[in-house]
Design a protein around this motif. Structure first.
Motif, short mmCIF file in Angstrom:
data_model
loop_
_atom_site.label_atom_id
_atom_site.label_comp_id
_atom_site.label_asym_id
_atom_site.label_seq_id
_atom_site.Cartn_x
_atom_site.Cartn_y
_atom_site.Cartn_z
N VAL A 56 0.85 -1.73 -0.27
CA VAL A 56 -0.02 -0.08 0.29
C VAL A 56 1.13 1.07 -0.21
CG1 VAL A 56 -1.57 1.52 1.53
CG2 VAL A 56 -1.45 -1.57 1.39
N PRO A 57 0.32 2.16 -0.96
CA PRO A 57 1.58 3.17 -1.10
C PRO A 57 0.80 4.46 -0.52
CG PRO A 57 0.46 3.22 -2.96
CD PRO A 57 0.43 1.68 -2.07
N TYR A 58 1.94 5.70 0.58
CA TYR A 58 1.53 6.48 0.52
C TYR A 58 2.49 7.65 1.11
CZ TYR A 58 0.64 9.67 4.87
OH TYR A 58 -0.30 10.67 5.12
N PHE A 59 1.81 8.04 -0.27
CA PHE A 59 3.04 9.71 -0.37
C PHE A 59 1.90 11.36 0.80
CE2 PHE A 59 5.51 11.82 -2.63
CZ PHE A 59 4.87 13.21 -3.19
N GLN A 60 2.60 11.68 0.97
CA GLN A 60 2.30 13.05 1.61
C GLN A 60 3.17 13.62 1.68
OE1 GLN A 60 -0.24 15.04 2.12
NE2 GLN A 60 -1.29 13.18 2.52
N GLU A 61 3.25 15.37 1.72
CA GLU A 61 4.06 16.32 1.27
C GLU A 61 3.42 17.58 2.10
OE1 GLU A 61 5.79 17.15 -3.21
OE2 GLU A 61 5.30 18.43 -2.37
N THR A 114 -0.40 -0.27 15.82
CA THR A 114 -0.93 0.92 16.75
C THR A 114 0.01 1.64 18.06
OG1 THR A 114 -0.70 -1.09 18.79
CG2 THR A 114 -3.45 -0.53 17.14
N ASP A 115 0.94 1.93 17.96
CA ASP A 115 1.38 2.87 18.57
C ASP A 115 3.37 2.98 17.55
OD1 ASP A 115 3.99 2.35 21.78
OD2 ASP A 115 4.07 4.32 20.38
N ALA A 116 3.46 4.13 17.44
CA ALA A 116 4.40 4.37 16.59
C ALA A 116 5.23 5.41 17.55
CB ALA A 116 3.52 5.33 15.19
N LEU A 170 8.01 18.09 11.55
CA LEU A 170 7.02 17.56 10.49
C LEU A 170 7.45 16.04 10.05
CD1 LEU A 170 7.32 21.30 8.46
CD2 LEU A 170 4.96 19.74 9.76
N ALA A 171 8.67 15.76 10.05
CA ALA A 171 8.68 14.53 9.70
C ALA A 171 7.52 13.35 10.86
CB ALA A 171 10.41 13.50 9.82
N GLY A 172 8.21 13.64 11.69
CA GLY A 172 7.34 12.71 12.53
C GLY A 172 5.99 12.93 12.80
N VAL A 173 5.36 13.86 12.72
CA VAL A 173 4.20 14.00 11.95
C VAL A 173 3.30 13.35 10.68
CG1 VAL A 173 2.29 15.63 11.10
CG2 VAL A 173 3.26 16.45 13.17
N LEU A 174 4.13 13.72 9.43
CA LEU A 174 4.41 12.48 8.43
C LEU A 174 4.05 11.07 8.97
CD1 LEU A 174 5.55 15.05 6.11
CD2 LEU A 174 3.48 14.41 5.71
N LEU A 175 5.13 10.91 9.32
CA LEU A 175 5.03 9.16 9.93
C LEU A 175 3.77 8.60 10.76
CD1 LEU A 175 6.47 6.80 9.55
CD2 LEU A 175 8.15 7.36 11.92
N ARG A 176 3.16 9.68 11.78
CA ARG A 176 1.93 8.43 12.14
C ARG A 176 0.86 9.30 11.67
NH1 ARG A 176 0.98 12.72 15.33
NH2 ARG A 176 2.81 13.07 16.87
N ARG A 177 0.77 10.11 9.95
CA ARG A 177 -0.45 9.63 9.74
C ARG A 177 0.18 8.84 8.42
NH1 ARG A 177 -1.51 16.28 8.40
NH2 ARG A 177 -1.64 16.94 10.83
N ALA A 178 0.87 8.93 8.11
CA ALA A 178 0.94 7.32 7.41
C ALA A 178 0.89 5.83 8.38
CB ALA A 178 3.25 6.91 6.86
N ALA A 214 -0.72 5.87 10.57
CA ALA A 214 -2.65 5.78 11.03
C ALA A 214 -3.53 5.48 9.50
CB ALA A 214 -2.79 7.19 10.98
N HIS A 215 -2.85 5.97 8.24
CA HIS A 215 -3.45 5.49 6.97
C HIS A 215 -3.47 3.65 6.74
CE1 HIS A 215 -4.36 5.72 2.52
NE2 HIS A 215 -3.34 5.20 2.37
N TRP A 216 -2.72 3.58 7.08
CA TRP A 216 -2.40 2.27 7.13
C TRP A 216 -3.19 1.07 7.89
CZ3 TRP A 216 3.57 3.38 6.73
CH2 TRP A 216 4.13 3.55 5.19
N THR A 217 -3.09 1.72 8.96
CA THR A 217 -3.58 0.81 9.78
C THR A 217 -5.29 0.85 9.67
OG1 THR A 217 -4.10 2.39 11.70
CG2 THR A 217 -2.58 0.88 11.96
#
Lengths: 283, 160, 786
Positions: free
Chosen positions: A180-185, A239-241, A268-276, A278-281
């Motif tokens: 599953v891809p995830y792309f966000q900037e 569940t725990d990033a 911001l990198a941390g925010v992106l990772l958390r959102r990724a 969440a997206h995958w889970t």
């Protein structure tokens, strides 16, 4: 802002190009779309003595599928790659990234190879190549060689391509069907370079992360794979990033600029990772 | 003597042959060599869109192409697009809605808007704004331009 | 329908600009579009340092470079162009150093022009610039307030870096603060930014040595001012200097200043005897276009327990460049802030202390809404803070404290005379438009879901149409009076030449409408020309929201006089009384019956070709010039209120603008369509200043962001739709009753967005008073990064 003087030659064949590159080395620059090179030339920050125009080497613009591999020719325009059904099917990450690349007029001329060869630290396509473990095909008079994306992007505007080489294509191996891809900037305006971006793939097998590839761009002087964060997430259910985000402290050495500090980029990198995650889970 | 090359191209439907310094960019060539001053120069680094022209059917930045790269190409500027009549619905809508003030960004806006409408039948306001996101306007704040384009979209949708 | 006193349609009707058809067709004529035989092109070597002595300049290689016709230093230019000094007689305490067109002994800011190269093409001129070798001796640079106050004076004979200091005072501020129930105090930092017109500064100068005359085409707002400046500073007889401002691709105040690299072009043309053209590229635009808004403001507000504002005190450190701009001086931004803080509110105790400090950065001058946005942001920012601390609704606190209709006329604590402002009416209207209860409910609901929206208001006062006392009294050759020529053509069409100029605001349309209304013709029968110092009646051009007010009033008078002449001539032909006739629908009509007696064209043709048809003592005067100057009122004040609705992502610090509303009172509107668009454009320009735009300097004084890649301007995808409505409180000081409108959008946008951001951040007990509110700054305010 007018460019410094240069000599200009239109290349009619690949052999002609390779010969010219061999003869002139770093005094020559290849111009394809020119969307990144020409601004630098107009600002006199880039001053090639010789410009080798490769726009007539149309064989380099092909986008094709060879077995399990998607091959994107270096001369393929961003607009063409964006429209390509083959890209949408085989590399949806690139299809997701391209709308973020500048604006329509730029995408009509700018090329895949140009973006990958320039290696701007905030560019989207080098990050995608890294995630997709692309193999970059280079040619010179000495022959052809492949360089793995992981070995290709060396620094700010610095790649493994030698002065006498031209990038022919990116060979992108097929991913697992369930990747599953995830792309966000995060950019302040549409089409801007990212303050921080994340290009990624993950497989979630049996509710557990597997085969994670996390590449941050716009944070350091090149796209960087966050191996520590990948390891922290591997095998977990997401569940725990927190551990993965903490691992970014060692994965990343962010660079700041007058408007956005290194600390902000790290955050911001941390925010992106958390959102990724969440997206995958949620998927 | 600066390096110069002979080029031949089609501009607004007419064959043009000129000798041009290789470092002269396309918008400077159109303005200075051909007197087509409707395309404007705002930044010379591709960010503002004032130099937008159509090359081989696609909108491009005239400041990011060297004129020699347009050899053999088919180029259309605001003058040609306007005289052909293909921009009339947009021009009428812009005029009525006051979607321009100083007019410097306007040729680029029109060509970009026309390109949007050529590929999307009924873009919503967000899509219109996104399509214009690479064209800088300092005067209007963009809303009137979006309104004007939306008017054309609704007219097309309603009547054809 | 016309008569002598009332003004009907098309005044007050939405009317598109007469310029727009040709601009839409790509047939605009901007200064770079103007051709000249044997034209040459200028480029500059500019100082790479904030402050450096010029030890030597080696130019021999540059002189020999291909295409080069002239290389000139500051000393060369100084032989043809005097230096100037940005003083202002109304502010005698203002001290300023003389500024040369090009730096002579030392450069005082990064980007100051030092050597000029003229060549056959711009590219060749730039090539030659690179061949010039300058030996520099770097000097200590003043790049912040502390160094400006305590460090070495940039100009020794000024004794320090304080260019101007003043205190505006009313009542007893100390007493009021001592007695206050609540004092709110904040430190504001407003980042420096600039005008960013899409068309860069452009000038084409053509000196004719055969007659010692100068013809200049310039992208500029004030042709007559430039005529005067060029004549005086270059020593060319004034009547032999002609300045033409054709289509201008955006100005916003930027283009009413004198820039050294522009007047130098006139000198270069004289030295060469050939036309010289200069187009500032985007890099040099960011470096040397006039900047604005670099202020550190500490402000306090005193309130009673019930929420009455009793006093306000403002400390403004205004950080300008090494020179005071010319010809108006740099003082206005600070002066307006000092006088406008607190203006909408009823307190009488007030003090503002202003210090204008010289620095080694680019010059500061007037960009759209000079000082007003900061005054509004500071005042309403403190008010919202107070509302929070008192647990009161910010709207109710405004209602409680606003000047009411019957408070007017008054002189504010800041010393401004207000005729009549409409704060309550504007607030009532904006609340209707925005449906604040719905927004508040949505905000509350979304907060529970971890989504943070903010609602912010900002009240603004706008000073427009500045009177001649400010400039004449200031010792400045700036015409704040206006002139208008109206001529009836033989066909019955009308030609109108005005001293105001139009850079897209739509002044032409407004004047068209006034003239058309008086003469009883449709707007398309009236053609308005402007922007030529030789052909336009002497006037001021465009700045400070004066066009409709002064240009409109003058056009009204000229059209009325012409109407009178026409009716007198018609009456003579028809052998009746002029009062029995009127002008309507291109006809001269009989008032009683409404019948058309003859067409305007017939009358005109008779006057032009058969003047013997009239009685011997009646000469057909079918062209009329009138002039108009306001008296005894320094400013015409308008007012308004703006509201912003936005969302702040507390994780990323990004701001998403969801809605924006403006209610604005500019008196009588000549053309609501065009005024609303001026407001919208102004709002977005204001949003630029509060969210995106900043001229960034390193501690060494080098500007760091000179391209659109790193100086961020508002683009379409991030801007909200903006709802605009108008209240009309006409001014009694003119017949038209119009007040200026062009800057209102910018005046209140910053305060509204800043207050909305702080409203969104309230649950986090975080605040930001530093503009632009970048994600980095918002994250810091939230404590997400150190």
């Amino acid at each position: 802002m007018k460019s410094a003087p240069f000599q200009y030659r239109r290349m009619e064949t690949l052999d002609e190009l390779l010969g010219a590159l061999a003869a002139h080395g770093e005094a020559a620059s290849i111009i394809a779309g020119g969307q990144s090179l020409v601004p630098l030339m107009n600002l006199r920050m880039a001053r090639p003595e010789l410009l080798l125009d490769i726009n007539r080497l149309t064989e380099l613009s092909a986008i094709r599928v060879e077995g399990d591999t998607l091959v994107i020719g270096a001369l393929a325009r961003h607009a063409e790659v964006l429209q390509s059904e083959a890209v949408r099917r085989h590399a949806p990450l690139i299809a997701a990234a391209l709308p973020h690349v500048a604006h329509e007029a730029i995408r009509n001329r700018g090329t895949f190879g140009g973006s990958v060869s320039l290696a701007d630290p905030a560019a989207e396509l080098p990050a995608c190549c890294l995630v997709l473990e692309a193999r970059l095909e280079l040619a010179s008079l000495a022959g052809r060689r492949f360089v793995n994306a992981a070995d290709y992007f060396l620094g700010s505007y610095e790649t493994a391509r030698k002065d006498d080489e031209v990038l022919l294509a990116a060979h992108i191996p097929a991913l697992q069907a369930d990747a599953v891809p995830y792309f966000q900037e995060l950019s302040r305006r549409r089409g801007d370079y990212a303050l921080a971006g994340l290009a990624a793939h993950a497989r979630v097998a049996g509710g557990r992360f597997d085969d994670l590839r996390l590449v941050f761009f716009g944070v350091e002087d090149r796209p960087v794979r966050a191996m520590g964060a990948e390891a922290a997430l591997a095998g977990t259910d997401g569940t725990d990033a927190a551990a993965a985000i903490a691992a970014l402290d060692t994965d990343l050495e962010p660079i700041g600029d007058p408007q956005t500090s290194a600390e902000a980029r790290r955050h911001l990198a941390g925010v992106l990772l958390r959102r990724a995650v969440a997206h995958w889970t949620e998927a | 003597m600066e390096d110069a090359l002979d080029i031949e191209l089609t501009v607004n439907g007419a064959r043009v042959a000129r000798r041009v310094p290789v470092r002269r960019n396309l918008v400077d060539f159109l303005r200075q060599d051909l007197g087509l001053t409707g395309s404007h120069v705002g930044c010379e680094h591709g960010a503002c869109g004032a130099c937008t022209v159509v090359v081989d059917g696609a909108v491009v930045r005239g400041c990011l192409m060297f004129a020699v790269q347009a050899d053999g190409a088919v180029v259309e500027t605001i003058e040609g697009a306007s005289e052909s009549g293909r921009l009339k619905p947009l021009q009428d809508a812009f005029h009525a809605r006051a979607a321009l003030q100083c007019g410097f960004c306007t040729p680029g806006m029109l060509l970009t808007a026309a390109a949007l409408l050529a590929r999307e039948a009924a873009p919503d306001r967000a899509t219109i704004r996104e399509a214009l996101s690479g064209n800088f306007c300092r005067c209007t704040g963009y809303q009137a331009i979006v309104d004007a384009i939306e008017t054309v979209v609704n007219k097309d949708g309603g009547n054809d | 329908m016309t008569d002598g006193s009332g003004l009907g349609a098309p005044v007050g009707i939405d009317t598109p600009s007469p310029r727009s058809p040709r601009l839409l067709a790509g047939r605009g004529r901007y200064t770079d579009d103007v051709a000249a035989a044997r034209v040459t092109h200028a480029a500059y070597l500019r100082s790479p340092y904030a402050h450096a002595r010029i030890v030597s300049i080696e130019m021999s290689e540059a002189r020999k470079a291909p295409g080069v016709v002239l290389v000139a230093t500051g000393a060369d230019i100084a032989r043809h162009c005097r230096s100037w000094c940005g003083t202002h007689d109304l502010f005698p305490a203002l001290v300023a150093a003389a500024q040369p067109a090009l730096a002579v002994d030392r450069a005082c800011w990064h980007g100051e022009p030092v050597v000029a190269v003229v060549a056959e093409t711009r590219a060749e001129a730039e090539d030659a610039v690179e061949l010039i070798v300058v030996e520099w001796e770097e000097l200590p640079a003043v790049t912040d307030a502390e160094t400006a106050l305590s460090g070495p004076a940039i100009h020794e004979d000024l004794g320090g870096n304080i260019g101007f200091e003043t205190t505006v005072e009313a009542g007893d501020v100390e007493k009021a603060f001592a007695a206050a129930h609540l004092i709110v105090e904040e430190r504001f930092h407003f980042g420096r930014h600039t005008g960013v017109s899409l068309e860069p500064r452009t000038i084409l100068a053509d000196y004719n040595p055969a007659e010692d005359s100068l013809l200049v085409h310039q992208s500029h707002q004030t042709p007559h001012q430039q005529q005067d400046l060029f004549a005086r500073l270059l020593g060319i007889p004034e009547h032999k200097v002609r300045v033409v401002c054709p289509d201008v691709g955006g100005a916003f105040g930027l283009k009413h200043h004198l820039h050294g690299d522009e007047i130098a072009v006139c000198a270069l043309s004289r030295m060469l005897g050939r036309p010289v053209k200069f187009v500032a590229d985007r890099l040099e635009s960011f470096l040397t276009d006039i900047h604005c808004r670099d202020h550190e403001i500490t402000a306090r507000m005193a309130l009673t327990a019930e929420g009455d504002i009793t006093a306000m005190a403002v400390e403004d450190l205004f950080l300008i460049g090494p020179y005071s701009q010319y010809p108006r001086s740099s003082v206005a931004e600070g002066n307006q802030i000092a006088r406008l803080c607190g203006a909408p509110y009823r307190h009488r105790d007030y003090r503002a202390h202003l210090r204008m400090l010289y620095q080694n950065k680019n010059l500061i001058g007037h960009i759209r809404s000079v000082g007003h946005p900061l005054a509004a942001a500071v005042t309403d920012g403190l008010l919202d803070r107070a509302a929070g601390k008192l647990g009161r609704d910010p709207v109710e606190l405004r209602r409680r404290n606003y000047l009411a209709d019957d408070d007017f006329p008054l002189t504010s604590p800041g010393g401004i005379e207000f005729e009549k402002l409409s704060f309550h009416a504007c607030l009532d209207r904006i609340l209707e438009m925005m449906d604040r209860p719905a927004l508040l409910a949505e905000q509350a609901r979304l907060r529970e879901q971890g989504i943070y929206r903010g609602i912010g208001l900002a009240t603004f006062v706008e000073l427009t149409a500045i009177g001649p006392e400010y400039y004449g009294g200031g010792g400045q050759h700036i015409s704040a009076q206006e002139g208008c020529l109206v001529r009836l053509e033989p066909s019955g069409m009308v030609r109108c030449m005005t001293g105001v100029t139009d850079q897209g605001q739509g002044i032409d349309a407004g004047i068209q409408q006034v003239v058309a209304s008086v003469l009883g013709v449709p707007v398309e029968d009236v053609r308005v020309e402007s922007g030529d110092s030789e052909m336009s009646p002497y006037g001021g051009g465009s700045w400070g929201s004066r066009g409709a007010v002064l240009g409109g009033e003058t056009a009204l008078r000229a059209a009325r006089t012409l109407r009178g002449n026409v009716l007198e001539l018609a009456a003579a032909l028809m052998q009746c009384d002029a009062s029995a006739l009127d002008l309507r629908d291109r006809n001269i009509i009989d008032v009683q019956s409404g019948q058309a007696r003859m067409t305007l064209g017939e009358l005109a043709a008779t006057g032009h070709f058969k003047p013997y048809s009239f009685p011997k003592d009646l000469q057909p005067a079918l062209a009329v010039v009138e002039h108009y100057a306001s008296r005894d009122r320094l400013f015409l004040a308008g007012n308004g209120i703006q509201a912003s609705y936005l969302e702040v992502d507390p994780e990323t610090g990004f701001v998403d603008l969801l809605g924006h509303w403006v209610v604005h009172d500019a008196g009588r509107l000549l053309n609501p369509l065009l005024v609303k668009e001026q407001v919208r454009g102004g709002v977005v320009q204001g949003i630029g200043g509060v969210l995106f735009e900043e001229c960034l300097y390193s501690p060494e004084g080098q500007m760091q962001n000179g391209t659109f890649a790193d100086y961020l301007v508002p683009m379409a995808a991030e801007m909200p739709d903006i709802e605009v409505d108008h209240i009309e409180t006409p001014t009694a000081t003119s017949e038209l009753g119009t007040k200026g409108a062009g800057e209102a959008g910018t005046a209140g946008a910053m305060g509204a967005v800043l207050n909305a951001i702080n409203d969104a951040l309230m649950p986090f007990d975080a605040r930001i008073y530093e503009t632009p509110c970048t994600p980095d700054r918002i994250l810091r305010a939230l404590g997400k990064i150190a």
